[in-house]
Enzyme design. Structure first.
Site, PDB file in Angstrom:
ATOM      1  N   HIS A 167     -18.965  49.779  -3.044  1.00 33.15           N
ATOM      2  CA  HIS A 167     -17.862  48.969  -2.473  1.00 33.15           C
ATOM      3  C   HIS A 167     -18.794  47.621  -1.403  1.00 33.15           C
ATOM      4  CE1 HIS A 167     -13.393  48.857  -1.904  1.00 33.15           C
ATOM      5  NE2 HIS A 167     -13.121  47.671  -2.211  1.00 33.15           N
ATOM      6  N   ASP A 179      -8.340  52.008  -0.058  1.00 28.25           N
ATOM      7  CA  ASP A 179      -9.203  52.778   0.053  1.00 28.25           C
ATOM      8  C   ASP A 179      -8.314  53.114   0.921  1.00 28.25           C
ATOM      9  OD1 ASP A 179     -12.621  51.298   0.171  1.00 28.25           O
ATOM     10  OD2 ASP A 179     -11.614  53.384   0.457  1.00 28.25           O
ATOM     11  N   HIS A 211     -10.475  54.623   3.209  1.00 29.40           N
ATOM     12  CA  HIS A 211     -11.148  54.139   4.295  1.00 29.40           C
ATOM     13  C   HIS A 211     -11.154  52.270   4.678  1.00 29.40           C
ATOM     14  CE1 HIS A 211     -14.042  56.924   1.946  1.00 29.40           C
ATOM     15  NE2 HIS A 211     -13.930  57.419   2.708  1.00 29.40           N
ATOM     16  N   ASP A 220     -14.001  50.081   5.448  1.00 35.42           N
ATOM     17  CA  ASP A 220     -14.901  49.409   5.318  1.00 35.42           C
ATOM     18  C   ASP A 220     -14.910  48.180   5.644  1.00 35.42           C
ATOM     19  OD1 ASP A 220     -14.620  51.702   3.427  1.00 35.42           O
ATOM     20  OD2 ASP A 220     -14.969  50.324   0.849  1.00 35.42           O
ATOM     21  N   HIS A 275     -21.164  49.820   1.366  1.00 31.67           N
ATOM     22  CA  HIS A 275     -19.454  50.389   1.982  1.00 31.67           C
ATOM     23  C   HIS A 275     -19.146  50.681   2.379  1.00 31.67           C
ATOM     24  CE1 HIS A 275     -19.929  55.311   0.658  1.00 31.67           C
ATOM     25  NE2 HIS A 275     -20.246  54.459   1.570  1.00 31.67           N
ATOM     26  N   ASP A 302     -10.749  50.579  -4.402  1.00 28.27           N
ATOM     27  CA  ASP A 302     -11.415  52.200  -3.665  1.00 28.27           C
ATOM     28  C   ASP A 302     -10.637  53.075  -4.716  1.00 28.27           C
ATOM     29  OD1 ASP A 302     -13.847  53.049  -1.783  1.00 28.27           O
ATOM     30  OD2 ASP A 302     -13.212  54.119  -3.150  1.00 28.27           O
ATOM     31  N   ASP A 337     -11.291  56.264  -5.121  1.00 29.51           N
ATOM     32  CA  ASP A 337     -11.054  57.174  -3.376  1.00 29.51           C
ATOM     33  C   ASP A 337     -10.180  56.498  -2.900  1.00 29.51           C
ATOM     34  OD1 ASP A 337     -13.556  56.291  -1.412  1.00 29.51           O
ATOM     35  OD2 ASP A 337     -11.036  55.412  -1.641  1.00 29.51           O
ATOM     36  N   GLU A 348     -16.241  52.575  -7.178  1.00 29.73           N
ATOM     37  CA  GLU A 348     -16.698  53.820  -6.931  1.00 29.73           C
ATOM     38  C   GLU A 348     -15.927  54.445  -7.571  1.00 29.73           C
ATOM     39  OE1 GLU A 348     -18.885  54.030  -4.033  1.00 29.73           O
ATOM     40  OE2 GLU A 348     -18.672  52.701  -2.540  1.00 29.73           O
TER      41      GLU A 348
HETATM   42  N1  LIG Z   1     -16.643  54.794   7.229  1.00 32.31           N
HETATM   43  C1  LIG Z   1     -17.627  55.380   6.155  1.00 32.31           C
HETATM   44  C2  LIG Z   1     -17.983  55.986   5.496  1.00 32.31           C
HETATM   45  C3  LIG Z   1     -17.490  54.745   3.999  1.00 32.31           C
HETATM   46  C4  LIG Z   1     -16.514  54.743   2.603  1.00 32.31           C
HETATM   47  C5  LIG Z   1     -17.136  53.246   2.195  1.00 32.31           C
HETATM   48  C6  LIG Z   1     -16.029  53.597   0.683  1.00 32.31           C
HETATM   49  O1  LIG Z   1     -14.743  52.907   1.057  1.00 32.31           O
HETATM   50  O2  LIG Z   1     -15.846  52.113  -0.226  1.00 32.31           O
HETATM   51  C7  LIG Z   1     -19.777  54.937   6.533  1.00 32.31           C
HETATM   52  O3  LIG Z   1     -19.099  53.603   7.237  1.00 32.31           O
HETATM   53  O4  LIG Z   1     -20.416  54.863   6.101  1.00 32.31           O
HETATM   54 MN   LIG Z   2     -13.945  51.401   0.358  1.00 30.13          MN
HETATM   55 MN   LIG Z   3     -13.402  54.638  -0.165  1.00 28.49          MN
END
Ligand SMILES: N[C@@H](CCCCC(O)O)C(=O)O
Ligand SMILES: [Mn+2]
Ligand SMILES: [Mn+2]
Ligand SMILES: [Mn+2]
Length: 311
Positions: free
Chosen positions: A95, A118, A120, A122, A135, A226, A228, A271
């Protein structure tokens, strides 16, 4: 309608190998053929070729120059696809690619709205991230309101913020870091977390989303999807799965609804990581869902469809 497909086989915005196989796996599951079958003209721009750059870290931040370089290449490609008049489809890849995708889209169309689906947000900045994975940070490079919070980084000087917080809507959030939550509240970003999906139902969420993004005029919509966001029971082959996600039906409803607005101008589908399915069935379920989400973006309806040249 016509679709311009860009493959971005890029994985350095995170650390789990395999997400670069997403574009070709989605193609080999018949995306282009099925788009044509439903009356959509399709031009495949192929997979981007990314320059080899050093993947060194800057502090916690991983593969900084590689992420910046790949997104610059994607931004140029995205702009070209939009200038060719297509609805753009960016197949990821991780992402972090939303940086180039949204930047390039905006370079072609100017002001736009973003619907970010998503688990998340991001929206970590390079200074709030605790993983160093890009990402989890793309939105911080795109928002005017966070411009002053983003340090100068190698291969990122080309990025100009192109989005206002009031033109951003999130759907599906259920794993938001404290710093991200603070940023979302501080900027007053419109969020339909999974709790709102539960409370309101997906139809009401989409009505409110479309009302919200068209209040200040109808701008082109960039949908950044995303995989996910969907529940891992349906789409397990992804790098950061989170339980309690959107059902397949809710996920497709979102794309059907946005497609009907006629405002959908670009979509990211990111993703998908074929290497993370426990079984081939897991991978196929994930990829098939990705394809169905994209078909919904191009006017496929579950009620059925027929060629426009019928009466
Ligand atoms: N918030 C976590 C997880 C991020 C997940 C990324 C995905 O949504 O693309 C981070 O900053 O690593
Ligand atoms: Mn994402
Ligand atoms: Mn995500
Ligand atoms: Mn600025």
């Amino acid at each position: 309608r016509s679709a311009g497909i860009i493959g971005a086989a890029f994985w350095r915005g995170q650390s789990r190998l395999g997400v670069h196989e997403g574009p070709d796996r989605i193609r080999s599951s018949g995306l282009l053929e099925r788009l044509k079958q439903q009356g959509c003209a399709v031009k495949d721009y192929g997979n981007l070729v990314f320059d080899d750059v050093d993947e060194s870290s800057v502090g916690l931040l991983k593969s900084v120059a590689a992420v910046g370089g790949a997104n610059r290449r994607l931004s140029e490609a995205m702009k070209a696809v939009k200038m060719d008049g297509h609805t753009a489809v960016m197949l990821g890849g991780d992402h972090s690619l939303a940086i180039g995708s949204i930047h390039g889209h905006s370079a072609a169309v100017g002001e736009l709205s973003v619907v970010w689906v998503d688990a998340h947000a991001d929206i970590n900045t390079p200074l709030t991230t605790y993983t160093g994975n890009f990402h989890g940070q793309p939105m911080s490079f795109l928002l005017h309101e966070l411009h002053s919070k983003v340090p100068v980084l190698p291969n990122f000087s080309w990025v100009k913020p192109c989005l206002s917080a009031k033109d951003l809507v999130y759907i599906g959030l259920r794993d938001v870091d404290p710093a991200e939550h603070y940023i979302l509240k501080m900027l007053g970003v419109k969020v339909f977390s999974i709790s709102e999906v539960d409370r309101l139902g997906v139809a009401r969420v989409m009505e409110e989303t479309c009302d919200y993004v068209t209040t200040r005029g109808k701008k082109p919509v960039h949908l950044s999807y995303d995989i996910d966001a969907i529940d891992p029971s349906v789409t397990p082959a992804t790098g950061t799965p989170v339980v309690g996600g959107l059902t397949y039906r809710e996920g497709v409803y979102i794309t059907e609804h946005l497609s009907q607005t006629g405002l959908l101008s670009a979509v990211d589908l990111v993703e998908v990581n074929p290497q993370l399915g426990k079984t081939e069935a897991d991978v196929q379920s994930t990829v098939n869902t990705a394809v169905d989400l994209l078909l919904g973006c191009f006017r496929r309806l579950r009620e059925g469809n027929h060629p426009t040249d019928y009466t």
